[in-house]
Design a protein around this motif. Sequence first.
Motif, PDB file in Angstrom:
ATOM      1  N   GLY A 195       0.809  -1.211   0.000  1.00 47.49           N
ATOM      2  CA  GLY A 195       0.000   0.000   0.000  1.00 47.49           C
ATOM      3  C   GLY A 195       0.846   1.266   0.000  1.00 47.49           C
ATOM      4  O   GLY A 195       0.614   2.194  -0.788  1.00 47.49           O
TER       5      GLY A 195
ATOM      6  N   THR B 152       1.077  -6.691   5.102  1.00 43.77           N
ATOM      7  CA  THR B 152      -0.035  -7.158   4.281  1.00 43.77           C
ATOM      8  C   THR B 152       0.203  -8.594   3.827  1.00 43.77           C
ATOM      9  O   THR B 152      -0.734  -9.405   3.767  1.00 43.77           O
ATOM     10  CB  THR B 152      -0.219  -6.223   3.076  1.00 43.77           C
TER      11      THR B 152
ATOM     12  N   GLN C 235      -6.530  -3.474   3.014  1.00 44.46           N
ATOM     13  CA  GLN C 235      -5.909  -2.155   2.900  1.00 44.46           C
ATOM     14  C   GLN C 235      -6.509  -1.373   1.730  1.00 44.46           C
ATOM     15  O   GLN C 235      -6.683  -0.169   1.799  1.00 44.46           O
ATOM     16  CB  GLN C 235      -4.389  -2.332   2.698  1.00 44.46           C
TER      17      GLN C 235
ATOM     18  N   ASP D 127      -6.212  -4.492   8.050  1.00 41.15           N
ATOM     19  CA  ASP D 127      -4.980  -3.983   7.458  1.00 41.15           C
ATOM     20  C   ASP D 127      -5.100  -2.466   7.352  1.00 41.15           C
ATOM     21  O   ASP D 127      -5.747  -1.941   6.450  1.00 41.15           O
ATOM     22  CB  ASP D 127      -4.779  -4.609   6.072  1.00 41.15           C
TER      23      ASP D 127
HETATM   24 MG   LIG Z   1       0.229  -3.193   3.474  1.00 45.89          MG
END
Ligand SMILES: [Mg+2]
Lengths: 228, 228, 294, 294
Positions: free
Chosen positions: A140, B42, B86, B162
Motif C-alpha cells: 500500500g 499485508t 488495505q 490492514d
Molecule cells: Mg500493506
Amino acid sequence: MIQFFNVTKIYKGDIYALKDITVKIDKGEFVFLVGPSGAGKTTFIRLLFREELPTKGQILIAGRSITRLRSKEIPFLRRNIGVVFQDFRLLPDRTVYENVAFALQVLEVPPKEIKARVEEVLAQVGLSGRAHLFPHQLSGGEQQRTAIARAIVNRPRILVADEPTGNLDPATSREIISLLLDINRLGTTVIMATHAWDIVNSLKKRVIALDKGRLVRDDKEGVYGYEA
Amino acid sequence: MIQFFNVTKIYKGDIYALKDITVKIDKGEFVFLVGPSGAGKTTFIRLLFREELPTKGQILIAGRSITRLRSKEIPFLRRNIGVVFQDFRLLPDRTVYENVAFALQVLEVPPKEIKARVEEVLAQVGLSGRAHLFPHQLSGGEQQRTAIARAIVNRPRILVADEPTGNLDPATSREIISLLLDINRLGTTVIMATHAWDIVNSLKKRVIALDKGRLVRDDKEGVYGYEA
Amino acid sequence: MRLRTWGYFFRQAFLSLWRNAWMSVAASTSVAVTLFILGAFILLVLNINFIALALQSNLEIAVFLRVDTPRSQALALKQQMESLPGVKEVELVPKEQGLKILAQQLGEEELLEATGGVNPLPDYLRVRVEDPARIGEVAAILQNLPAVEKVNYGQAVVERLLAVLRWVRYLGVGIIGMLAVASLMLLMITIRLAVYARRREINIMKYVGATDWFIRWPFLLEGLFIGLIGGGIAAGVLLWGYTSLTYKIKLSLFFLPLLEDNTVLHYTALGLVGGGACVGAVGSLLAIHRFLKV
Amino acid sequence: MRLRTWGYFFRQAFLSLWRNAWMSVAASTSVAVTLFILGAFILLVLNINFIALALQSNLEIAVFLRVDTPRSQALALKQQMESLPGVKEVELVPKEQGLKILAQQLGEEELLEATGGVNPLPDYLRVRVEDPARIGEVAAILQNLPAVEKVNYGQAVVERLLAVLRWVRYLGVGIIGMLAVASLMLLMITIRLAVYARRREINIMKYVGATDWFIRWPFLLEGLFIGLIGGGIAAGVLLWGYTSLTYKIKLSLFFLPLLEDNTVLHYTALGLVGGGACVGAVGSLLAIHRFLKV
Ligand SMILES: [Mg+2]
Ligand SMILES: Nc1ncnc2c1ncn2[C@@H]1O[C@H](COP(=O)(O)OP(=O)(O)OP(=O)(O)O)[C@@H](O)[C@H]1O
Ligand SMILES: Nc1ncnc2c1ncn2[C@@H]1O[C@H](COP(=O)(O)OP(=O)(O)OP(=O)(O)O)[C@@H](O)[C@H]1O
Ligand SMILES: [Mg+2]
C-alpha cells in the motif's frame, strides 16, 4: 492563484459535499486541508483539477475560470496540477517506472530527460528498487509513493495531495513531508488534505478546516484542531 | 489459535516479503502488526486467510494446517476470518448495504436477521446515512468503514484489519478502535496492521514488529517503537 | 505530435497487446472467425453467381423453318439473324443432322427406314442471345421472320430458371449484406467489451493531463494490429481452404465452372485484411470515446 | 442451498443484469446476431435440401420398347416393372401420344402426314425410381427385360445433377457446422470479455468466504437470461423474416417447393432459444472458472 467563489457541490441524491465555499490560496502557499471523514476534502480537490464541476459558484486558477474551460484546454490545466489521489489511480498494466514516466511522456519530454527525472524522483520517494514492478505487486505504501512520484515528476505549479501519508509509517511520512516542503520552497503551491494531526501541528502552516461541507476554520499558522 | 512456523514468502522476482517468521497468537488476543512501508504486514495477513500460500513453512489455525486445506474448505476458513483490506475490496456494483449484507448471505442467514445485523453494524461505523450509495460515491473514509462493517458483521472468530484507520480522522479512528476493542472483549482475536503510532502507544497491547520481512520485535505490552 | 511521441505510441501499443495478451488473442480470434465467415460467403456467392451466368449463357432459341424451305434460304436467314441486335451466335442444324439426333434419343437407329425414307423434320437454327434475360424479346422478333415456322426456347422452363437465378442473386447479396452488418456489430461489441475492461486506465490518463489524441493513438494502433492479425488469419485460412476445396470439388464436379480468378480471390483476401484493420481501428476509437469525457 | 438463497441468486442475477445494463445489452445483442445468422443458414440449407429432393424425385427413366411390340405386351411389361424392387411408379406412353408430344416440340402440327401416315415411334414407359441415387442400377435391370429396345435416363445429365446435389448437401452441412463452431467461439469470447470486466468482483467474493457455487449461480443465471433473451430475439426475427421472405419468393417462384413445415420452423426457433440459454449459462460458468481459483 486559486480562488473559490461561493462554491457548492451537490452530488446525485441531494448530497451536499461542499456548501458555499469561498477561499483564496496564493502562489507558493502550503495549505493543509483538514476535516472529519466525509467533510468534503476530496471533493474540494476534485473540483480543483476539474474531475467534477461545481453545482454553483466559480473557481479561478491563475485568473481563469476553470468551469468555463473548453474541453481541449482541460489537459493543459491538469498538467499544471500534480495530484496525489487518495485511491492512487495508478495505471494497472504499467510498471512503477512507466506510471511515473507517463506524466512526462504526455508533455513530450525527450526520453533521456524522462529517464533522468524519473530515476531521480523514484529515489526521492524511496522506490528505486521497485521501478519494474506493477502496481498490484506493491505494498500500500509503495503504491502511495508511486502516486506521489508521478504527481511531482513534472514539477507542476500546483501540487495537490489527498492524504498522501495515509498508508505510510511515521518515518516515511516525515520524509515525504520534507519532500513536499522542498517542492514548496521552490515555488510550488501545495495543498494537502490530511488526517495526520501530528504533522499539521508540528509544521504550523495554513490550515483550512471543512466540516460537513462547510468551511469552518482558516488559520494562517493553524493546528489540526481536533486533538489540540 | 494462529501459529506461523518458519514461514517465508518469496514473490516472483526474488522478492522476499517474509523471512522465516515464527509466531503464535492465542485465542482472544489483540495484536498490533507494525513496521515500515513494505515490511511485509499485508503479506502476513494474506497468508493468514490464504490469499497467498507460503513459499516455505507452515501455518496452523485452530490446529489445522491451512496450507494443506482442500479448495472446498477454503471458504469455511475465510468465514471465520473477517478481513479489512488495505485497499477495501468492496464490490463495485453493490451498495454499502449490499456489500455488508453479502458476508451474511454467504452464510445463508435469514433475511430478517441480515437486515437487523447490517443496520446495527452500519450504525456502529457511522454509515447509516450512506447505506444506499455505491462504493464509488463514497469518500475514502466511508469506503474504509464499509470494509470494516463487512468484516465484523458476521462476528468472525478472528478479525484481521490492514490499516483500518489510514483514511480516517483521529476522532473517527478512536471510535473504530474502541469498536475493535469491544469485539475483542467478546472473544474475537484481533490482528491489526497499522502505522498509527499514537493508537498503538496508548493501548499497550501486544506489538509484533516486522522490518524487511523479518520479525524484529514481539512485545507483550508494546509501543510503536519508531516514535518512542 | 513529435516523432518521439510516435515512437512511444507504437511501443505502447505493442506492449499493451502483450500485457493484455489473452484479451488480444480473444479479440483477434473474434475478428478472424467473423471475417472468415464473411469471406467464405463472399466467395460462395461469387461462385454461385458465376455458375448462374454460365448456365444462362447456355440458353438458346430453336428456330424451326418450314419443311419446304430450301437450304440456300436457310443459310441466308442465318446471316440475317446474326446481324439482329441481341443475337450473339446462330448455328444451322440441317434436317439430316436433326434426324440423327432424334434417332439417337429415341433409340431407333433406323428411323429413316421406319418413316419410309422420308425425313419429316425441318431444318432448324440454334440462336444464342446476348442477354439471357431478354431471350423472350429476341424470340418474338425471330418468329416474325419469313420462312420461320415456329420458335421454341422452352419458354416455361427458361422463365422459371431466370426467375430462380434472379432470386438466388438477390439472396446472395442479401446474405452478404446481412453478414457484413452482423460482423460489424459483433466486432464492435467485442472491441467495446475489451476496452470496457480498461476504462479506468483511460480515465486516469486524462486526469494526469493527457490529451485525447495522446490516449487515442495507442488504442487505435492496438485495434489496428488486432484487426490486421485477425484479418490476416481469416484471409490466409480462406485462401488455403478455398483452393483445397475447389480442388476437391473439381475432381467430382469437373463440368461445373468454378471461379478461379486469382485477382478476385486476392481482392477478397485483401478486403478482409483491410476491413479487419478498419474495424479494429475505428472500433477502438468509438469504444474509448465515452471514457474520454472526464 | 436453502430456498432463501435461491431467492437471493435470482434477485442478484436480475439486479446485476440491470446495473451492468450496457454489458447485458451488448452480450444479448451478440447472442441474438450470432444465433440469427446460424438459424438463417439452417433454414436456408434445409430449404435447399428440400428443393434438391423434389428435383431428384422428378427424375425418370424412359424405356423405349421395340417398335413392333404389341400393346398387350407393353401393358404386361408395365406391371412387371412395377413389381421390381426400387421402382416407384411406371407410366405407359403409347406411340400415338409420343408422336403428339414430338409434333408439338418440333412445331410440325402435321407430322403424321409428313411421314406418310406411318408412326415411326415406339411405345415407351416412364419409370420413376424410389431412390434417385440408384437410378443407374434400376436402368440396367430394365435394359435386360424382353422387348426393351433402349433405356434412356439422360445418364450424363442425371449423374451430374446428382453429383452437384451431393456436393450441395455436403457444403450445406459443412457451412452449418462451421457457423455453429464460429458462433460458439464468438459467444464464448464475448461472455469471457464481459466476465473479465468483473473479475475483481469474483475474487472479492471468494475472499469474503463465498463458496464457488454461491458465486457461480448468479453468474450462471445471468448468462442464462442473456442467452434466453438473445436466442428469443433471434428466433422471433427469424420466424417473422422467414415467413415474409417465403411469401415474397412464392409470388415469383410459385413453382419452387419451399419448406413450410411449421414443426421444422418451430424446432429451429426452439433450438436457437435453447442453444442461446445453454451457451450463456455454460459460457458464464467457464468464464468465471479461472477467477474462482483464489
Ligand atoms: Mg500493506
Ligand atoms: N459521486 C458521489 N455521489 C454521491 N455522493 C458522493 C459522491 N462523492 C462523494 N460523495 C459524498 O460527499 C461527501 C464528501 O465526500 P469527500 O470524498 O469529499 O469526503 P472527504 O472529506 O474526502 O472524506 P475522507 O476523509 O473520508 O476521504 C461524502 O459524504 C460522500 O459520501
Ligand atoms: N505480488 C507481489 N509481487 C511482487 N512483490 C510483491 C507482491 N506483493 C508484495 N510485494 C512486495 O513485498 C513487500 C512486502 O509487501 P507488503 O504489502 O506485505 O508490505 P506492507 O508491510 O503491507 O507495507 P505497507 O505498509 O506499505 O502496506 C513489498 O516490498 C512489496 O513490493
Ligand atoms: Mg477523501
